[in-house]
Design an enzyme around this catalytic site. Structure first.
Site, mmCIF file in Angstrom:
data_model
loop_
_atom_site.group_PDB
_atom_site.id
_atom_site.type_symbol
_atom_site.label_atom_id
_atom_site.label_comp_id
_atom_site.label_asym_id
_atom_site.label_seq_id
_atom_site.Cartn_x
_atom_site.Cartn_y
_atom_site.Cartn_z
ATOM 1 N N ARG A 120 61.716 -25.776 78.364
ATOM 2 C CA ARG A 120 62.918 -26.480 78.836
ATOM 3 C C ARG A 120 63.292 -27.678 77.966
ATOM 4 O O ARG A 120 63.980 -28.588 78.417
ATOM 5 C CB ARG A 120 62.781 -26.906 80.302
ATOM 6 C CG ARG A 120 62.658 -25.744 81.276
ATOM 7 C CD ARG A 120 62.854 -26.202 82.718
ATOM 8 N NE ARG A 120 62.851 -25.067 83.625
ATOM 9 C CZ ARG A 120 61.766 -24.641 84.269
ATOM 10 N NH1 ARG A 120 60.609 -25.271 84.096
ATOM 11 N NH2 ARG A 120 61.837 -23.607 85.075
ATOM 12 N N LYS A 142 74.467 -29.522 67.845
ATOM 13 C CA LYS A 142 74.803 -28.118 68.060
ATOM 14 C C LYS A 142 73.696 -27.243 67.484
ATOM 15 O O LYS A 142 73.361 -27.342 66.302
ATOM 16 C CB LYS A 142 76.130 -27.756 67.377
ATOM 17 C CG LYS A 142 77.354 -28.156 68.161
ATOM 18 C CD LYS A 142 78.605 -27.565 67.511
ATOM 19 C CE LYS A 142 79.840 -27.820 68.341
ATOM 20 N NZ LYS A 142 81.055 -27.236 67.715
ATOM 21 N N GLU A 184 81.830 -28.396 53.119
ATOM 22 C CA GLU A 184 81.842 -29.239 54.317
ATOM 23 C C GLU A 184 82.228 -30.679 53.971
ATOM 24 O O GLU A 184 82.869 -31.373 54.766
ATOM 25 C CB GLU A 184 80.483 -29.203 55.013
ATOM 26 C CG GLU A 184 80.106 -27.850 55.607
ATOM 27 C CD GLU A 184 80.839 -27.517 56.902
ATOM 28 O OE1 GLU A 184 81.679 -28.322 57.356
ATOM 29 O OE2 GLU A 184 80.571 -26.437 57.464
ATOM 30 N N LYS A 226 81.101 -37.890 61.050
ATOM 31 C CA LYS A 226 80.698 -36.965 62.109
ATOM 32 C C LYS A 226 80.139 -37.722 63.303
ATOM 33 O O LYS A 226 80.422 -37.368 64.461
ATOM 34 C CB LYS A 226 79.669 -35.957 61.605
ATOM 35 C CG LYS A 226 79.312 -34.939 62.691
ATOM 36 C CD LYS A 226 78.689 -33.684 62.184
ATOM 37 C CE LYS A 226 78.578 -32.628 63.281
ATOM 38 N NZ LYS A 226 77.936 -31.385 62.818
ATOM 39 N N GLU A 236 82.189 -31.356 72.947
ATOM 40 C CA GLU A 236 83.457 -30.689 72.639
ATOM 41 C C GLU A 236 84.257 -30.406 73.909
ATOM 42 O O GLU A 236 84.738 -29.295 74.145
ATOM 43 C CB GLU A 236 83.190 -29.386 71.871
ATOM 44 C CG GLU A 236 84.343 -28.972 70.949
ATOM 45 C CD GLU A 236 83.963 -27.878 69.981
ATOM 46 O OE1 GLU A 236 84.337 -26.727 70.234
ATOM 47 O OE2 GLU A 236 83.282 -28.186 68.985
ATOM 48 N N ARG A 241 86.215 -33.186 69.113
ATOM 49 C CA ARG A 241 85.176 -32.631 68.249
ATOM 50 C C ARG A 241 85.618 -31.322 67.608
ATOM 51 O O ARG A 241 85.086 -30.921 66.571
ATOM 52 C CB ARG A 241 83.870 -32.444 69.039
ATOM 53 C CG ARG A 241 82.723 -31.981 68.159
ATOM 54 C CD ARG A 241 81.361 -32.132 68.809
ATOM 55 N NE ARG A 241 80.332 -31.615 67.926
ATOM 56 C CZ ARG A 241 79.024 -31.795 68.071
ATOM 57 N NH1 ARG A 241 78.583 -32.501 69.098
ATOM 58 N NH2 ARG A 241 78.161 -31.293 67.223
ATOM 59 N N ASN A 245 85.836 -28.136 63.291
ATOM 60 C CA ASN A 245 85.856 -26.693 63.062
ATOM 61 C C ASN A 245 86.961 -26.274 62.098
ATOM 62 O O ASN A 245 87.283 -25.079 62.013
ATOM 63 C CB ASN A 245 86.042 -25.952 64.394
ATOM 64 C CG ASN A 245 84.838 -26.116 65.310
ATOM 65 O OD1 ASN A 245 83.709 -26.057 64.872
ATOM 66 N ND2 ASN A 245 85.107 -26.340 66.591
ATOM 67 N N HIS A 248 86.781 -22.986 60.278
ATOM 68 C CA HIS A 248 85.629 -22.241 60.783
ATOM 69 C C HIS A 248 85.991 -20.996 61.599
ATOM 70 O O HIS A 248 85.190 -20.068 61.665
ATOM 71 C CB HIS A 248 84.730 -23.169 61.610
ATOM 72 C CG HIS A 248 83.907 -24.098 60.774
ATOM 73 N ND1 HIS A 248 84.455 -24.998 59.884
ATOM 74 C CD2 HIS A 248 82.557 -24.262 60.685
ATOM 75 C CE1 HIS A 248 83.477 -25.682 59.296
ATOM 76 N NE2 HIS A 248 82.333 -25.249 59.755
ATOM 77 N N HIS A 252 83.902 -17.942 60.363
ATOM 78 C CA HIS A 252 82.950 -17.189 61.180
ATOM 79 C C HIS A 252 83.325 -15.710 61.234
ATOM 80 O O HIS A 252 82.440 -14.841 61.278
ATOM 81 C CB HIS A 252 82.883 -17.783 62.586
ATOM 82 C CG HIS A 252 82.186 -19.112 62.629
ATOM 83 N ND1 HIS A 252 82.124 -19.887 63.771
ATOM 84 C CD2 HIS A 252 81.510 -19.808 61.675
ATOM 85 C CE1 HIS A 252 81.461 -20.998 63.510
ATOM 86 N NE2 HIS A 252 81.081 -20.963 62.247
ATOM 87 N N HIS A 265 77.551 -19.928 54.135
ATOM 88 C CA HIS A 265 78.440 -20.515 55.143
ATOM 89 C C HIS A 265 79.528 -21.369 54.494
ATOM 90 O O HIS A 265 80.713 -21.255 54.839
ATOM 91 C CB HIS A 265 77.627 -21.348 56.130
ATOM 92 C CG HIS A 265 78.471 -22.019 57.176
ATOM 93 N ND1 HIS A 265 79.231 -21.323 58.085
ATOM 94 C CD2 HIS A 265 78.686 -23.340 57.434
ATOM 95 C CE1 HIS A 265 79.868 -22.169 58.878
ATOM 96 N NE2 HIS A 265 79.570 -23.399 58.494
#
Length: 361
Positions: A120, A142, A184, A226, A236, A241, A245, A248, A252, A265
């Site tokens: 957990r 993330k 980036e 950031k 987000e 936020r 992206n 992205h 993706h 990436h």
């Protein structure tokens, strides 16, 4: 050494940027954990850096376990996570044991996801060794693994207890990986900081030469940008936020349809930013000079500036299953000028297809 504080209440943490100070990681980790054990996860490309991290942890009094993961985006999966759960169980990991993610974005996401879900939740300390991970994926919490239906579909938010950035590790980074990270960096200039974008244009040669002071400047600036966004919209939820992206949604889809590993990436992000900028042109948000500046800078960094000829209908199908889509509508971050972007959720599929097919729709 320079540092940045990410202010998130009891989840606040520091990002430290240093150069050629592998032993310094031990005291940094010890200041953030009183545990007797630590467990590091790295891939086979950075095994040497992993051993240096292990030595620093041992010197700081940790009994250290480790797992070596084969490199590559394809390893960012539930199957690999399950193998790491086995390793943590074998190590008799308790809930105070920190997990150290040593490597690039794949390891950061994967190890972070494992840390977030084992027992957990375990403390997570990010030790990024690639430029992309330093300026982006190691900060903000993330964490995720991929699914055949889409990149990062299985994940959560799990803030680290600290981020240790040693820019000396970039000297061992292959050129393609290094340039991938620059995508980036360019992104931050487009979405938030016109001065940073101009700095990148003026210092492209020094950046490609990996000049230490220039690298430190861009890493610190990107991390601060950031951190500012994450502090205001950690999960987000307000839409702020989402600006991170930029490019992205396209990227993706490229990674999913092309097969994880066809593009790095950052390479996919570079092409995705160009698609997003051309989409903004079609909507009349920007003039062609904004797209041209991005194209020249990305090209100078050896990054792709157009999508490969993957079928538009397959790319659109992936985009509609993307976690950023809402009620079946695609959402795109589009530029208004260099240094400012906005979120749009009213972009018709045919306009996206037109950009992908490079035709007027």
């Amino acid at each position: 050494m320079p540092s940045i504080r990410v202010n998130l209440g009891h989840r606040s943490y520091d990002i430290v940027v240093t150069h050629d100070d592998a032993p310094g990681l031990g005291p940094f980790a010890r200041a953030r954990s009183a545990a007797k054990k630590a467990f590091l996860i790295c891939d086979d490309n950075v095994a040497g850096h992993g051993r240096a991290v292990g030595a620093a942890l041992t010197s700081a009094g940790f009994h250290t376990g480790s797992a070596l993961v084969p490199h590559g985006e394809a390893r960012k999966s539930l199957a690999t996570a399950s193998d790491l759960y086995d390793a943590l169980a074998e190590f008799q990991t308790d809930r105070q044991t920190p997990v150290l993610a040593v490597g690039g974005g794949v390891i950061g996401d994967l190890a972070g996801f494992v840390a977030a879900t084992f027992n957990r939740g375990l403390p997570l300390l990010m030790v990024p060794t690639t430029l992309l991970a330093m300026v982006d994926s190691s900060v903000g919490g993330k964490v995720a693994v991929n699914h055949p239906r889409g990149k990062n579909l299985i994940g959560t938010f799990h803030q680290p207890v600290g981020v240790w950035i040693d820019t000396a590790t970039l000297t061992t980074l292959p050129e393609r990986e290094y340039c991938s990270g620059l995508a980036e960096v360019v992104k931050y200039g487009v979405i938030l900081d016109a001065d940073l974008f101009a700095y990148l244009e003026a210092n492209a040669a020094a950046i490609l030469a990996r000049q230490a002071d220039v690298i430190e400047h861009i890493v610190l600036r990107c991390c601060r940008l950031k951190a500012d966004v994450v502090e205001k919209d950690e999960r987000e939820e307000t839409g702020l936020r989402a600006i991170l992206n930029y490019g992205h949604t396209f990227a993706h889809a490229f990674e999913t349809v092309g097969g994880y590993g066809a593009w790095l990436h950052g390479e996919a992000v570079a092409a995705g930013m160009m698609c997003a900028s051309r989409l903004a042109e079609r909507r009349g948000l920007i003039g062609p000079e904004v797209t041209s500046r991005q194209e020249r800078l990305l090209g100078a960094f050896g990054l792709p500036t157009a999508a490969k000829p993957w079928p538009a209908h397959e790319l659109l199908k992936v985009m509609h299953s993307d976690k950023k889509a809402v009620a079946g509508k695609l959402r795109f971050i589009l530029p208004r000028r260099v240094g400012e972007v906005a979120l749009f959720d009213d972009v018709p599929d045919e306009h996206v297809a037109g950009v992908l097919q490079n035709i007027n729709v």
